[in-house]
Design an enzyme around this catalytic site. Structure first.
Site, mmCIF file in Angstrom:
data_model
loop_
_atom_site.group_PDB
_atom_site.id
_atom_site.type_symbol
_atom_site.label_atom_id
_atom_site.label_comp_id
_atom_site.label_asym_id
_atom_site.label_seq_id
_atom_site.Cartn_x
_atom_site.Cartn_y
_atom_site.Cartn_z
ATOM 1 N N LYS A 1 77.003 14.134 92.788
ATOM 2 C CA LYS A 1 77.400 14.067 94.198
ATOM 3 C C LYS A 1 76.235 13.538 95.001
ATOM 4 C CE LYS A 1 81.094 15.204 96.696
ATOM 5 N NZ LYS A 1 82.503 15.290 96.254
HETATM 6 P P1 NAD Z 1 87.822 13.056 105.666
HETATM 7 O O1 NAD Z 1 86.528 12.778 106.316
HETATM 8 O O2 NAD Z 1 88.765 11.928 105.389
HETATM 9 O O3 NAD Z 1 88.642 14.149 106.504
HETATM 10 C C1 NAD Z 1 88.134 15.393 106.836
HETATM 11 C C2 NAD Z 1 89.126 16.037 107.803
HETATM 12 O O4 NAD Z 1 88.750 17.393 108.060
HETATM 13 C C3 NAD Z 1 89.200 15.357 109.175
HETATM 14 O O5 NAD Z 1 90.531 15.375 109.639
HETATM 15 C C4 NAD Z 1 88.317 16.260 110.060
HETATM 16 O O6 NAD Z 1 88.650 16.176 111.429
HETATM 17 C C5 NAD Z 1 88.673 17.605 109.476
HETATM 18 N N1 NAD Z 1 87.681 18.664 109.699
HETATM 19 C C6 NAD Z 1 86.360 18.642 109.468
HETATM 20 N N2 NAD Z 1 85.816 19.828 109.792
HETATM 21 C C7 NAD Z 1 86.842 20.608 110.234
HETATM 22 C C8 NAD Z 1 86.930 21.921 110.709
HETATM 23 N N3 NAD Z 1 85.856 22.697 110.816
HETATM 24 N N4 NAD Z 1 88.151 22.404 111.079
HETATM 25 C C9 NAD Z 1 89.263 21.643 110.988
HETATM 26 N N5 NAD Z 1 89.233 20.369 110.531
HETATM 27 C C10 NAD Z 1 88.035 19.867 110.166
HETATM 28 O O7 NAD Z 1 87.446 13.837 104.303
HETATM 29 P P2 NAD Z 1 88.368 14.013 103.025
HETATM 30 O O8 NAD Z 1 88.042 12.914 102.068
HETATM 31 O O9 NAD Z 1 89.762 14.279 103.442
HETATM 32 O O10 NAD Z 1 87.722 15.339 102.400
HETATM 33 C C11 NAD Z 1 88.090 16.642 102.822
HETATM 34 C C12 NAD Z 1 87.667 17.637 101.758
HETATM 35 O O11 NAD Z 1 88.290 17.298 100.503
HETATM 36 C C13 NAD Z 1 86.173 17.705 101.452
HETATM 37 O O12 NAD Z 1 85.857 19.033 101.092
HETATM 38 C C14 NAD Z 1 86.024 16.804 100.242
HETATM 39 O O13 NAD Z 1 84.878 17.112 99.478
HETATM 40 C C15 NAD Z 1 87.301 17.155 99.504
HETATM 41 N N6 NAD Z 1 87.760 16.170 98.524
HETATM 42 C C16 NAD Z 1 87.972 14.865 98.878
HETATM 43 C C17 NAD Z 1 88.485 13.985 97.931
HETATM 44 C C18 NAD Z 1 88.824 12.564 98.274
HETATM 45 O O14 NAD Z 1 89.368 11.858 97.394
HETATM 46 N N7 NAD Z 1 88.605 12.099 99.471
HETATM 47 C C19 NAD Z 1 88.719 14.405 96.617
HETATM 48 C C20 NAD Z 1 88.493 15.751 96.289
HETATM 49 C C21 NAD Z 1 88.019 16.611 97.260
#
Ligand code: NAD
Length: 420
Positions: A110
């Protein structure tokens, strides 16, 4: 009390607590235990970037390569002011366990850079990304470590990384990153893969408990790549998505939200403020809404010893990495909530990243149906594998997922032998 708070909210401590418990239940070989407790390599970078005003800023960035026993390190890069080394360490180790749960040939890695991408111009972000990549040239690559998007990074970021790496190698190397635009070697279905994987495992859980999709209320925290896609796909599947939140606020409609309308509103206004088709609720209240499926899909430490007892869901489907602290696990278990743990629930993203890496290396690209049906097979098999381990050892599904993963990584470490 403050000491407990720090520990509970340290994601690496949370990961280690579960790792230790799973290792003990597996009666893990003490020598393998010692090795798997530590990341393989941690790189800290100080990255100078010329800002638009002509001055330089130096950003701190990390890449943690947790384990290579089953293949190259694999994992996203996060841009956020809150990045810490412990967070990146935890996220890297979760990638090792996640890849092992879905049985794909990757280890875990990561990356993170401490920055506020919302206050940076596209040019500044491009220069930051290119210098970060260039400083990591000796450590990343299709056979070494393959980054992907995470919070606040996207297809454009991956395109810059691929281009920078390729410029240094003097030829185009598409397989150095996944989550790229389709036109330059990305996979069909990658953008939606994490949300689609969540849909597949939720479908399995709903079947397991003889629930009806149309009567299943879903509350989703996070409206980005993971939460926003999951909300859209679950809505189309016939689930009643009753709550959606992002950083700007939380909306709720007990009769079901108009998800496409809300997502379009968010795209246009970049905030849920002013959205009139639903009630606006507070952040704490939101996670405690009455629903069948609660899906935290934003960030870590959302379900803690403070609020776990007030959850009202039947199924907790963890879209984010580490949304539940280790100390909250026991409370969630006591409430008989069925947990689809992060290292299973959100593994759809890395699974299609694996497909992207395979397609890049073959130079032959699949259609979306093929990607989605292979993803379906892996997610359903992995869900069943975790449930089987939980039943065999009489443990909750979180521990079962760790046990399944640690057992696989330990076996491969042992069979390769320890070069010491
Ligand atoms: P992103 O940046 O596309 O979206 C994050 C979302 O969460 C946004 O809508 C933001 O406004 C919201 N957010 C952030 N802090 C917040 C809070 N305190 N309260 C409410 N909403 C909040 O990110 P993503 O890619 O969707 O990733 C989200 C999570 O999923 C992370 O933990 C990431 O590690 C995990 N993840 C992502 C992927 C991927 O393929 N993108 C895969 C596995 C896990």
């Amino acid at each position: 009390m403050p000491i407990k708070q720090i520990k509970e909210e340290n994601p690496f401590e949370s990961m280690m607590q579960r790792f230790d418990e799973a290792a003990q239940l597996l009666d893990l070989d003490p020598n393998i235990y010692k090795i798997l407790r530590w990341p393989n390599r941690e790189i800290t970078l100080y990255i100078p970037v010329m800002m638009d005003d002509g001055n330089y800023q130096v950003f701190t960035g990390y890449r943690v390569q947790h384990n290579f026993a089953r293949g190259p390190a694999k994992g996203g890069i996060r841009y956020s002011p809150d990045v810490t080394l412990d967070e990146v360490r935890a996220l890297a180790s979760w990638m090792t366990w996640k890849c092992a749960v879905v049985n794909i040939p990757f280890g875990g890695g990561k990356g993170g850079v401490i920055c506020n991408p919302h206050e940076m111009s596209p040019g500044e972000l491009e220069r930051l990304t290119r210098r970060y990549t260039s400083d990591l040239m000796d450590f990343i690559g299709p056979e070494r470590d393959v980054p992907a998007p995470d919070m606040n990074t996207n297809e454009q970021t991956m395109a810059w990384i691929m281009d920078t790496y390729s410029m240094h190698m003097r030829h185009t190397v598409t397989a150095v990153v996944t989550g790229k635009p389709i036109e330059i070697g990305g996979s069909r279905g990658r953008r939606e893969a994490t949300g689609r994987g969540l849909l597949f495992v939720c479908n399995e859980a709903v079947k397991k408990f003889n629930m009806e999709v149309a009567q299943t209320r879903v509350v989703i925290q996070g409206a980005g790549n993971v939460g926003g896609t999951a909300a859209t796909l679950m809505h189309h599947e016939g689930y009643k998505v009753t709550g959606l939140a992002d950083i700007s606020g939380c909306v709720h409609n007990p009769n079901g939200l108009d998800v496409p309308g809300l997502i379009a509103y968010l795209k246009e206004h970049k905030t849920v403020e002013g959205y009139r088709e639903a009630d606006h609720v507070g952040r704490e209240e939101f996670l405690e809404l009455d629903c069948e499926i609660l899906m935290p899909a934003a960030t870590e430490n959302q379900i803690t010893t403070e609020n776990a007892d007030r959850l009202k869901c039947k199924i907790l489907a963890e879209g984010a990495n580490g949304p539940t602290t280790a100390d909250a696990d026991a409370i969630v278990a006591d409430k008989n909530i069925f947990v689809i743990p992060d290292i299973l629930a959100n593994a759809g993203g890395v699974t299609v990243s694996y497909f992207e890496w395979v397609q890049d290396r073959m130079g032959f690209f699949w259609n979306e149906n093929e990607v989605n049906s292979r993803l379906h097979e892996i997610m359903v098999n992995s869900f069943n594998d975790v449930v089987r381990v939980a039943e065999k050892y009489n443990v909750n599904t979180r521990l079962a997922a760790y046990m399944l993963a640690i057992d696989r990584v330990a076996y491969d470490t042992k069979i390769r032998g320890i070069y010491a």
